[in-house]
Design a protein around this motif. Structure first.
Motif, short mmCIF file in Angstrom:
data_model
loop_
_atom_site.label_atom_id
_atom_site.label_comp_id
_atom_site.label_asym_id
_atom_site.label_seq_id
_atom_site.Cartn_x
_atom_site.Cartn_y
_atom_site.Cartn_z
N GLY A 25 30.00 0.71 -68.66
CA GLY A 25 29.66 1.81 -67.75
C GLY A 25 30.77 2.09 -66.76
N ALA B 128 26.53 -1.15 -71.05
CA ALA B 128 26.41 -0.32 -69.84
C ALA B 128 25.03 -0.39 -69.21
N GLU C 44 23.53 -0.79 -64.77
CA GLU C 44 23.11 0.49 -64.18
C GLU C 44 22.84 0.41 -62.69
#
Length: 227
Positions: free
Chosen positions: A37, A64, A68
């Motif tokens: 990410g 990813a 978060e």
């Protein structure tokens, strides 16, 4: 002997790959690149060029979702500016806390994932490029010698004593890592380290500053700064 190398596409991991290929041959090396990410994919794009150069197998993984909620400034969802100063200066303001570009337990997660893949690929070693400059002052605690020893023991036990971690640069400075790579003729012109995803490195973020200094201290210019 077969080895899996965690390959981000930066200087340290690419030097690791060069070292592994030099020791075991390209047929006995697997590279693993992980998306988590991050703000840009320049390093992952670099990794593809690097594995083509070394002619090793590349595996890719997307983690990813796990990050978060991370507030690291490296993340694509972060609206915070990436610090434009050296890690030393950043640490002076942090009272022992990791720098803002630290991604929570990233190396722990990467190594655990790598262990599962390495066992499936019949590898007995995992290489990763942690070095002493990144661990210094608790900037990136998951690059420290103590962390490496703990993860190595956990993976060795958890793999039924089939798999070990090797962090060949854990006691080295970045300058020494680059020296090792220069001796191995690592294609540093293919690598990418900058935290920004522009056409050229910014030259001012912590990793750019460390990288530039490491090359200069070896008496050569960073090939990505020749513009």
């Amino acid at each position: 002997m077969k080895a899996l190398v965690l390959l981000s596409g930066g200087v340290d991991s690419t030097t690791c790959l060069g070292l592994a290929v030099n020791r075991y041959g390209s047929d006995n090396v697997v590279a693993l690149s992980i998306a988590y990410g991050q703000k840009h994919l320049k390093e992952l794009e670099a990794a593809k060029k690097i594995v083509a150069y070394y002619q090793v197998e590349l595996m890719q993984l997307d983690l990813a979702k796990i990050f978060e909620s991370s507030d690291s400034t490296l993340m694509a969802h972060s609206d915070k500016e990436i610090a434009k100063e050296s890690y030393v200066k950043q640490l002076e303001q942090l009272d022992g806390k990791p720098v803002s570009t630290y991604v929570p337990f990233r190396n722990g997660l990467f190594l655990s994932s790598a262990a599962s893949i390495a066992l499936s690929k019949k590898c007995s070693l995992i290489f990763y490029g942690a070095h002493s400059d990144d661990a210094a002052g608790n900037a990136y605690p998951d690059c420290s010698d103590a962390f490496n020893e703990a993860m190595n023991l956990a993976i060795f036990i958890g793999s039924g004593e089939q798999l070990k971690i090797e962090a060949p640069f854990i006691s080295m400075s970045k300058e020494q890592v680059v020296k090792t790579g220069l001796d191995l003729k690592v294609p540093y012109e293919l690598t990418w380290s900058c935290y920004e995803g522009e056409a050229q490195p910014c030259g001012h973020c912590g990793t750019c500053l460390d990288r530039i200094a490491a090359f200069e201290n070896n008496g050569v210019r960073d090939p990505l700064m020749d513009f």
